[in-house]
Enzyme design. Structure first.
Site, PDB file in Angstrom:
ATOM      1  N   ASP A  71      -6.988  -5.557   4.669  1.00  0.00           N
ATOM      2  CA  ASP A  71      -6.322  -4.254   4.638  1.00  0.00           C
ATOM      3  C   ASP A  71      -6.365  -3.609   6.017  1.00  0.00           C
ATOM      4  O   ASP A  71      -7.441  -3.291   6.523  1.00  0.00           O
ATOM      5  CB  ASP A  71      -7.055  -3.376   3.604  1.00  0.00           C
ATOM      6  CG  ASP A  71      -6.384  -2.041   3.357  1.00  0.00           C
ATOM      7  OD1 ASP A  71      -5.298  -1.791   3.890  1.00  0.00           O
ATOM      8  OD2 ASP A  71      -6.977  -1.243   2.596  1.00  0.00           O
ATOM      9  N   GLY A  72      -5.170  -3.416   6.577  1.00  0.00           N
ATOM     10  CA  GLY A  72      -5.071  -2.713   7.858  1.00  0.00           C
ATOM     11  C   GLY A  72      -4.418  -3.560   8.929  1.00  0.00           C
ATOM     12  O   GLY A  72      -4.941  -4.622   9.286  1.00  0.00           O
ATOM     13  N   GLY A  73      -3.247  -3.123   9.390  1.00  0.00           N
ATOM     14  CA  GLY A  73      -2.580  -3.836  10.473  1.00  0.00           C
ATOM     15  C   GLY A  73      -2.014  -5.197  10.091  1.00  0.00           C
ATOM     16  O   GLY A  73      -1.825  -6.053  10.961  1.00  0.00           O
ATOM     17  N   GLY A 108      -8.679   5.228   6.646  1.00  0.00           N
ATOM     18  CA  GLY A 108      -8.262   6.624   6.738  1.00  0.00           C
ATOM     19  C   GLY A 108      -6.762   6.804   6.912  1.00  0.00           C
ATOM     20  O   GLY A 108      -6.190   7.742   6.384  1.00  0.00           O
ATOM     21  N   PHE A 109      -6.145   5.874   7.649  1.00  0.00           N
ATOM     22  CA  PHE A 109      -4.728   6.053   7.971  1.00  0.00           C
ATOM     23  C   PHE A 109      -3.988   4.723   7.984  1.00  0.00           C
ATOM     24  O   PHE A 109      -4.585   3.679   8.258  1.00  0.00           O
ATOM     25  CB  PHE A 109      -4.586   6.714   9.354  1.00  0.00           C
ATOM     26  CG  PHE A 109      -5.298   8.031   9.440  1.00  0.00           C
ATOM     27  CD1 PHE A 109      -4.711   9.200   8.964  1.00  0.00           C
ATOM     28  CD2 PHE A 109      -6.593   8.095   9.943  1.00  0.00           C
ATOM     29  CE1 PHE A 109      -5.388  10.412   9.006  1.00  0.00           C
ATOM     30  CE2 PHE A 109      -7.275   9.300  10.003  1.00  0.00           C
ATOM     31  CZ  PHE A 109      -6.667  10.467   9.530  1.00  0.00           C
ATOM     32  N   GLY A 110      -2.699   4.803   7.691  1.00  0.00           N
ATOM     33  CA  GLY A 110      -1.847   3.630   7.821  1.00  0.00           C
ATOM     34  C   GLY A 110      -1.380   3.468   9.267  1.00  0.00           C
ATOM     35  O   GLY A 110      -1.609   4.341  10.105  1.00  0.00           O
ATOM     36  N   GLY A 111      -0.770   2.328   9.537  1.00  0.00           N
ATOM     37  CA  GLY A 111      -0.108   2.116  10.823  1.00  0.00           C
ATOM     38  C   GLY A 111      -1.036   1.906  12.007  1.00  0.00           C
ATOM     39  O   GLY A 111      -0.634   2.078  13.158  1.00  0.00           O
ATOM     40  N   GLY A 132       1.014  -1.605   4.319  1.00  0.00           N
ATOM     41  CA  GLY A 132       1.603  -0.291   4.101  1.00  0.00           C
ATOM     42  C   GLY A 132       2.794  -0.088   5.011  1.00  0.00           C
ATOM     43  O   GLY A 132       3.947  -0.170   4.609  1.00  0.00           O
ATOM     44  N   MET A 192      -8.641   8.660  -1.063  1.00  0.00           N
ATOM     45  CA  MET A 192      -9.440   9.200   0.050  1.00  0.00           C
ATOM     46  C   MET A 192      -9.870  10.629  -0.264  1.00  0.00           C
ATOM     47  O   MET A 192      -9.078  11.400  -0.813  1.00  0.00           O
ATOM     48  CB  MET A 192      -8.611   9.219   1.332  1.00  0.00           C
ATOM     49  CG  MET A 192      -8.027   7.864   1.711  1.00  0.00           C
ATOM     50  SD  MET A 192      -7.237   7.957   3.322  1.00  0.00           S
ATOM     51  CE  MET A 192      -6.484   6.313   3.385  1.00  0.00           C
ATOM     52  N   HIS A 212      -1.387  -1.487  -4.224  1.00  0.00           N
ATOM     53  CA  HIS A 212      -2.630  -1.037  -3.589  1.00  0.00           C
ATOM     54  C   HIS A 212      -2.607   0.483  -3.460  1.00  0.00           C
ATOM     55  O   HIS A 212      -1.706   1.058  -2.847  1.00  0.00           O
ATOM     56  CB  HIS A 212      -2.767  -1.698  -2.220  1.00  0.00           C
ATOM     57  CG  HIS A 212      -4.041  -1.404  -1.502  1.00  0.00           C
ATOM     58  ND1 HIS A 212      -5.217  -2.077  -1.766  1.00  0.00           N
ATOM     59  CD2 HIS A 212      -4.341  -0.503  -0.535  1.00  0.00           C
ATOM     60  CE1 HIS A 212      -6.179  -1.609  -0.983  1.00  0.00           C
ATOM     61  NE2 HIS A 212      -5.675  -0.649  -0.227  1.00  0.00           N
ATOM     62  N   HIS A 222      -8.462   1.372  -4.180  1.00  0.00           N
ATOM     63  CA  HIS A 222      -9.400   1.237  -3.059  1.00  0.00           C
ATOM     64  C   HIS A 222     -10.049   2.607  -2.855  1.00  0.00           C
ATOM     65  O   HIS A 222      -9.421   3.520  -2.343  1.00  0.00           O
ATOM     66  CB  HIS A 222      -8.579   0.764  -1.837  1.00  0.00           C
ATOM     67  CG  HIS A 222      -9.318   0.764  -0.548  1.00  0.00           C
ATOM     68  ND1 HIS A 222      -8.674   0.635   0.679  1.00  0.00           N
ATOM     69  CD2 HIS A 222     -10.641   0.847  -0.264  1.00  0.00           C
ATOM     70  CE1 HIS A 222      -9.572   0.675   1.643  1.00  0.00           C
ATOM     71  NE2 HIS A 222     -10.765   0.802   1.111  1.00  0.00           N
ATOM     72  N   ASP A 272      -4.614   3.799  -2.240  1.00  0.00           N
ATOM     73  CA  ASP A 272      -5.679   4.277  -1.352  1.00  0.00           C
ATOM     74  C   ASP A 272      -6.158   5.657  -1.776  1.00  0.00           C
ATOM     75  O   ASP A 272      -5.424   6.635  -1.681  1.00  0.00           O
ATOM     76  CB  ASP A 272      -5.168   4.329   0.094  1.00  0.00           C
ATOM     77  CG  ASP A 272      -5.040   2.935   0.673  1.00  0.00           C
ATOM     78  OD1 ASP A 272      -6.031   2.190   0.620  1.00  0.00           O
ATOM     79  OD2 ASP A 272      -3.952   2.592   1.158  1.00  0.00           O
ATOM     80  N   MET A 274     -12.061   5.151  -1.163  1.00  0.00           N
ATOM     81  CA  MET A 274     -12.692   5.576   0.094  1.00  0.00           C
ATOM     82  C   MET A 274     -13.254   6.968  -0.152  1.00  0.00           C
ATOM     83  O   MET A 274     -12.794   7.968   0.388  1.00  0.00           O
ATOM     84  CB  MET A 274     -11.634   5.586   1.216  1.00  0.00           C
ATOM     85  CG  MET A 274     -11.244   4.187   1.660  1.00  0.00           C
ATOM     86  SD  MET A 274      -9.667   4.141   2.542  1.00  0.00           S
ATOM     87  CE  MET A 274      -8.547   3.984   1.153  1.00  0.00           C
ATOM     88  N   MET A 326     -11.867  -4.610   5.664  1.00  0.00           N
ATOM     89  CA  MET A 326     -11.074  -3.609   6.389  1.00  0.00           C
ATOM     90  C   MET A 326     -10.845  -4.124   7.805  1.00  0.00           C
ATOM     91  O   MET A 326     -11.799  -4.391   8.535  1.00  0.00           O
ATOM     92  CB  MET A 326     -11.804  -2.264   6.464  1.00  0.00           C
ATOM     93  CG  MET A 326     -11.811  -1.453   5.182  1.00  0.00           C
ATOM     94  SD  MET A 326     -10.203  -1.200   4.393  1.00  0.00           S
ATOM     95  CE  MET A 326      -9.278  -0.345   5.676  1.00  0.00           C
ATOM     96  N   SER A 381       0.859  -1.185   0.000  1.00  0.00           N
ATOM     97  CA  SER A 381       0.000   0.000   0.000  1.00  0.00           C
ATOM     98  C   SER A 381       0.888   1.224   0.000  1.00  0.00           C
ATOM     99  O   SER A 381       1.604   1.490   0.976  1.00  0.00           O
ATOM    100  CB  SER A 381      -0.899   0.006   1.243  1.00  0.00           C
ATOM    101  OG  SER A 381      -1.464   1.291   1.386  1.00  0.00           O
TER     102      SER A 381
END
Ligand code: DX5
Ligand code: ZN
Length: 222
Positions: A174-176, A141-144, A196, A36, A32, A65, A34, A67, A136, A7
């Site tokens: 997607d995410g974590g 909205g945010f990485g990390g 990401g 937004m 990927h 993706h 993102d 959003m 999700m 990402s």
């Protein structure tokens, strides 16, 4: 087969071509992207203009993706820019069936995304239309951010539905996704792994992608 999707949200935006090339050498096989809009999610990133530039520097499929509110209005622009896969959020589509048809009729692979609080069973009727379902595992909205554990149950449920309905859609997460969480995610049934921060966060995209993919393949028994 499991695939790793870097990402670029966590990449160095001034050097995207080099960052993508490095993640690709490490085994990343789909990029990927993102998108937004500052309305559906509390952040603003990139749009079709940047996708068009990315198209010139990589042959890897571009997984966009979205959003954004009113995604239908932008689907033609993403097709024009060279996007390969486009996913829309269940939560943003008043007429999800129509949005998925719009993506497909522009020659792209349609995907549907569900936020953490949205049940995957709501997707049953449209599953035959999608190339991928994106779960999700953080609020978008945010990485990390930290992986939300109950996402594993949603992945298992999707894998079960896929088998029961005799379908072949892919399950994207997607995410974590990190070295710590990836084995459980793969064992639950996911096969497209977005990452990401785990790839770009430490400034070693090639090495960190390679290590993450090795763990994913091991968990998948590949
Ligand atoms: C979040 C984005 C993700 C994000 C994931 O809204 O959709 O693609 O980049 O970031 P990590 O892998 O750092 O959790
Ligand atoms: Zn994403």
């Amino acid at each position: 087969m499991v695939e790793l999707l870097p990402s670029i949200l966590s990449a160095d935006f001034a050097h995207l071509a080099g960052q993508i090339a490095a993640a690709s050498r490490g085994g990343g096989s789909v990029v990927h992207v993102d998108v937004m809009d500052g309305h559906f999610v509390p952040n603003i990133t990139i749009g079709p203009v940047v996708v068009k530039s990315l198209r010139k520097v990589t042959r890897l499929p571009l997984d966009c993706h979205l959003m954004i509110e009113n995604p239908d209005a932008f689907i033609p622009a993403f097709a024009e820019a060279g996007a390969d896969w486009v996913s829309v959020h269940y939560e943003t589509c008043r007429h999800l069936h129509r949005s998925l048809e719009l993506i497909a009729c522009h020659g792209m692979k349609p995907g549907v995304v569900v936020n953490p609080a949205t049940r995957v069973d709501l997707l049953v009727e449209i599953l035959p239309m999608v190339h991928h379902v994106l779960v999700m595992s953080v609020n978008p909205g945010f990485g990390g951010q930290k992986f939300i554990e109950f996402s594993l149950d949603k992945i298992r449920r999707l894998a079960q539905l896929r088998q029961e309905l005799g379908l072949a859609f892919r399950i994207e997460v997607d995410g974590g996704v990190t070295c710590e969480t990836v084995a459980r995610i793969v064992r639950a049934g996911a096969d497209l792994l977005v990452a990401g921060n785990a790839i770009f966060g430490a400034g070693r995209p090639e090495e960190d992608a390679r290590a993450l993919l090795a763990l994913a393949r091991q968990a998948a028994g590949e």
